[in-house]
Each structure stands twice: as C-alpha cells, then as structure tokens.
Design an enzyme around this catalytic site. Structure first.
Site, short mmCIF file in Angstrom:
data_model
loop_
_atom_site.label_atom_id
_atom_site.label_comp_id
_atom_site.label_asym_id
_atom_site.label_seq_id
_atom_site.Cartn_x
_atom_site.Cartn_y
_atom_site.Cartn_z
N SER A 34 0.78 -1.36 -0.04
CA SER A 34 0.24 -0.03 -0.07
C SER A 34 0.82 1.31 -0.01
O SER A 34 0.37 2.32 -0.40
CB SER A 34 -0.73 0.06 1.12
OG SER A 34 -0.22 0.04 2.49
N ASN A 35 1.79 1.02 0.72
CA ASN A 35 3.00 2.26 0.60
C ASN A 35 4.33 1.70 0.20
O ASN A 35 5.39 2.52 0.74
CB ASN A 35 2.96 2.90 2.06
CG ASN A 35 3.38 4.30 2.03
OD1 ASN A 35 3.43 5.11 1.01
ND2 ASN A 35 4.19 4.96 2.91
N SER A 124 7.48 3.24 18.49
CA SER A 124 7.86 4.51 18.12
C SER A 124 8.06 5.27 19.34
O SER A 124 7.34 5.06 20.45
CB SER A 124 6.71 5.10 17.18
OG SER A 124 7.08 6.61 17.31
N THR A 126 6.85 8.16 19.60
CA THR A 126 5.56 8.82 20.07
C THR A 126 4.83 8.05 21.24
O THR A 126 3.97 8.61 21.62
CB THR A 126 4.84 8.69 18.62
OG1 THR A 126 3.78 9.85 18.96
CG2 THR A 126 4.24 7.64 18.12
N TYR A 148 -2.37 7.47 15.88
CA TYR A 148 -1.58 6.51 15.43
C TYR A 148 -0.67 6.13 16.81
O TYR A 148 -0.23 4.94 16.95
CB TYR A 148 -0.66 7.35 14.60
CG TYR A 148 0.76 6.80 14.53
CD1 TYR A 148 1.12 5.69 13.77
CD2 TYR A 148 1.86 7.54 14.80
CE1 TYR A 148 2.29 5.11 13.70
CE2 TYR A 148 3.05 6.81 14.85
CZ TYR A 148 3.42 5.90 14.16
OH TYR A 148 4.72 5.32 14.00
N LYS A 152 0.14 2.27 18.78
CA LYS A 152 1.46 1.67 19.02
C LYS A 152 1.45 1.51 20.82
O LYS A 152 2.06 0.37 21.09
CB LYS A 152 2.38 2.59 18.82
CG LYS A 152 2.70 3.10 17.37
CD LYS A 152 3.39 1.75 16.73
CE LYS A 152 3.79 1.94 15.13
NZ LYS A 152 4.13 0.91 14.55
N LEU A 199 9.91 15.28 7.89
CA LEU A 199 10.82 16.44 7.65
C LEU A 199 11.58 16.21 6.29
O LEU A 199 11.60 16.83 5.35
CB LEU A 199 11.57 16.77 8.68
CG LEU A 199 12.64 17.94 8.53
CD1 LEU A 199 12.04 19.06 7.96
CD2 LEU A 199 13.56 18.10 9.83
N GLY A 293 0.47 20.01 17.98
CA GLY A 293 0.82 18.78 18.56
C GLY A 293 2.29 18.51 18.63
O GLY A 293 2.76 17.52 19.18
N1 UDP Z 1 9.06 19.83 10.57
C1 UDP Z 1 9.31 20.86 9.68
N2 UDP Z 1 8.81 21.10 8.74
C2 UDP Z 1 8.16 19.88 7.99
C3 UDP Z 1 8.18 18.79 8.49
C4 UDP Z 1 8.51 18.65 9.83
O1 UDP Z 1 9.85 21.78 10.16
O2 UDP Z 1 7.80 20.19 6.69
C5 UDP Z 1 9.75 19.77 11.77
C6 UDP Z 1 8.88 19.22 13.00
O3 UDP Z 1 8.21 20.47 13.26
C7 UDP Z 1 9.81 18.48 13.81
C8 UDP Z 1 10.63 18.01 13.12
O4 UDP Z 1 10.48 18.72 11.78
O5 UDP Z 1 10.14 19.50 14.93
C9 UDP Z 1 10.56 16.60 12.80
O6 UDP Z 1 9.34 16.43 12.21
P1 UDP Z 1 8.59 15.03 11.55
O7 UDP Z 1 7.35 14.91 11.37
O8 UDP Z 1 9.72 14.16 10.49
O9 UDP Z 1 8.87 13.92 13.04
P2 UDP Z 1 8.16 13.97 14.48
O10 UDP Z 1 7.79 15.38 14.75
O11 UDP Z 1 7.06 12.87 14.38
O12 UDP Z 1 9.35 13.55 15.26
#
Ligand code: UDP
Length: 349
Positions: A34-35, A124, A126, A148, A152, A199, A293
């Site tokens: 699927s991904n 994770s 998370t 999500y 987990k 990111l 969040g």
């Molecule tokens: N982030 C960002 N721009 C983006 C995506 C993520 O600045 O387009 C930042 C986000 O706010 C966080 C970090 O990058 O501080 C990692 O985000 P990601 O979603 O990859 O992982 P998670 O937050 O779940 O650890």
C-alpha cells in the site's frame, strides 16, 4: 534463522531484510504494497545477491496469512506492517486501529497456533509522554497524543500482557526515533507513495522543486536556534538494531522495550544547514508557525540498547544527509524527472 518480516518492502523493512540476508538468515516478506513497491524486493535481492520469498498479503487477511504460517516454520517475526501517519490517523482512527491493532492480534494468533514465540515489534518514540525529560529513557511515562501513537501504545500493552500470561513468549519493542537517510549503496531509500509525513521527504521535495519551499514549523521553541530538536538516526543503523534485537529475543523471554536513536538531538535548522553543506546545495525554506501537537525536543537515551543488545549507531548526521540526497537523485532519474532547483545552487543536479 527463518524470519517473517511484515512490511518488509517498506522504507525500514527493506533495510531490515538486507541486514538479515547479509547475516545469512532466510527472509519471507509479507507486504500489502500500500505504501511500497514490488520492485523493492528485486532491489533487496540485487543488493544482497540472495533470494527472498514474499507474498502480497495484508496482515489482516488471516486466511492468506495462515497459508504462509502453515507452509513455513518461522523462528521469529519482525513486525513492521502498519499505518504510520499521525495526521491520517486523526482523520481515520478506525482504519488505524483496524490495521495496526487487529493486524497485530491476528499475527500473534497465528504465531501461537504455529508455535512461533519470538517477535520484534516496530514501536515509536511517539509512545512517550510529550513532556518527557530528554534524553528519554525507556522507563519514562507513556502517553501518546495521536491515534497513531495510541495504536502503538495499545500494541505495546497487549504484548506486555501477553508475555505476562505466556512465559515462553519473547517480545522486543523497538522505539524508533527519527529514521532518515538511505541505503549506502544508493539503490534504496524512502519512496513514499502516499503524502509524505516527515521532515526529510519534505526537505528533499523542496530542494528538487517538487514543492516550492520547505516550511520550518516554528523558530520560537526554547532550543539552540528556536526550531524543534529531534534524534535523527540513519536507517541502516536502525535496521542493524533489529538484528541485535532478534538475537536478544532468542536468548530472552518476556517483553522488553529499547530506544533506537542516535542519542543526540539536532535542530531542524541544523539538519537543513548540514544537508545544504554536505550536498553543496541550497535548501529553500521559510519559517512558519508551530505545527499543532509538535513537541519542542525529543532525543533518546540509548544506553539500554547499547548494554543489552550490544548495538550502537555508527553513522553521522552528515552521512545521513549524503545518503538521503544520493538516493533522491537516483529516484528523480528513475522517475525521469529533471530536478528543478528553485534557488541558486552551488552544484548542478
Ligand atoms: N518539520 C518541519 N517542517 C516539515 C516537517 C517537519 O519543520 O515540513 C519539523 C517538525 O516540526 C519537527 C521535526 O521537523 O520539529 C521532525 O518532524 P517529523 O514529522 O519528521 O517527526 P516527528 O515530529 O514525528 O518527530
């Protein structure tokens, strides 16, 4: 050993399969694609020079999964199949609980039925309380802020209860921090078919012109430069952690959680800067608002994994950025897309 890898064609799963094959184990991949893509299986075989068996099966399809369990006696299961987008999980919690929870329960039912007593589960970071003190230890309070993350956490709780009731069962929970990078061969890496969540895919989309610009979510956190801090870990190092976990699981029963991260926090702006420097390319970005969040800082205490699994990450942030961009260039070529560098770049793509 003969190892069933669910989600084995995915970004992390495929790297885990390569490490397993390199260590001389037999791999059976179950993936619903699927991904991920079937072509990844061919690449795994190309990189390792070893054969892989696979089935296009959804783990919630008990009948199809049972055919596999009936045909092969697995020593262990590495379970990575599942959905992984925080935003999607808020929009569609039903799908997340169904795929992640029901899928895992069905898998474990079959493991019991066919006498497979070891499982490595991709959890994770998370699962940790958003206010956890960094570096985060495995003993920190667990409380997730998204559906999500709660799937987990629910699966982790399920495994803890399962091992309490069945003393010969062995579960290793691997709590991933922020995996980035690609295989050092340059042949494999992340290829999100769905909208990317993290990111680095956004950063690389901005560099290659697929998106106009990268938005940095906030620069007013109490961090080194105001942007969020994360624990980026090279996906190859992460994959190697699974092999160590597999060996641990063969020697131990019960349920044990381990952080897999680099143990170091880097800010989003530091990552952008490193990426630009090592790849000699400009990263177009602007500072936006904080993302709802998000937590300001998250990085792991990895001493437990070092001590009990004998695992330690080797790759630097620079290597993560180089490998990620090398893979992205290969992908762009594969897709016959001319990279459009929107900002003046030091290096022509
Ligand atoms: N982030 C960002 N721009 C983006 C995506 C993520 O600045 O387009 C930042 C986000 O706010 C966080 C970090 O990058 O501080 C990692 O985000 P990601 O979603 O990859 O992982 P998670 O937050 O779940 O650890």
């Amino acid at each position: 050993m003969k190892v069933l890898v669910t989600g084995g064609a995915g970004y992390i799963g495929s790297m885990v399969c390569i490490e397993l094959l390199n260590e001389g184990h037999d791999v059976f991949i179950v993936d619903n694609f699927s991904n991920s893509e079937m072509g990844t299986i061919t690449k795994i075989m190309g990189i390792t020079g070893k054969m892989v068996q696979y089935a296009n099966v959804d783990i919630t399809d008990r009948t199809a999964l049972e055919v596999i369990f009936r045909s092969y006696q697995f020593d262990s299961v590495i379970h990575l199949a599942g959905k992984k987008s925080v935003s999607e999980s808020i929009e569609n919690p039903l799908q997340y609980y169904y795929d992640n929870l029901i899928g895992t329960v069905m898998l474990v039912q079959l493991m019991q039925q066919y006498d497979v007593q070891s499982i490595i589960f991709s959890s994770s970071a998370t699962v940790y309380h958003p206010a956890s003190i960094c570096p985060i230890q495995e003993t920190a309070t667990l409380k997730s802020s998204s559906p999500y993350g709660r799937t987990k956490l629910a699966i982790e709780n399920f495994f803890r209860e399962l091992t309490a009731a069945h003393s010969n069962f062995s579960v290793v929970l691997l709590r991933y921090f922020n995996p980035i990078g690609a295989h050092s061969s340059g042949e494999m890496g992340e290829k999100p078919l769905e909208v990317p969540n993290n990111l680095l895919p956004y950063l690389m989309d901005a560099v290659s012109g697929k998106r106009p610009i990268l938005e940095v979510f906030g620069n007013d956190y109490d961090t080194v430069d105001g942007s969020g801090v994360r624990d980026f870990i090279h996906v190859e190092d992460l994959a190697k952690g699974h092999i160590k976990a597999l060996y641990y699981s063969m020697q131990n029963t019960g349920c044990e959680a381990f952080n897999l991260g680099s143990g170091t926090g880097y800010s989003v702006l530091q990552l952008i800067d490193t990426f630009a420097k090592v790849n000699e390319i400009d990263v177009p970005y602007h500072i936006g608002l904080r993302r709802e969040g998000d937590i300001p800082v998250s990085f792991a205490d990895i001493s437990k994994a070092q001590r009990f699994l004998g695992w330690r990450p080797n790759k630097t942030l620079e290597e993560m950025c180089i490998d990620a961009w090398r893979w992205q260039l290969k992908l762009l070529k594969e897709q016959h897309v001319e990279a459009q560098i929107v900002f003046p770049s030091k290096k022509t793509v």
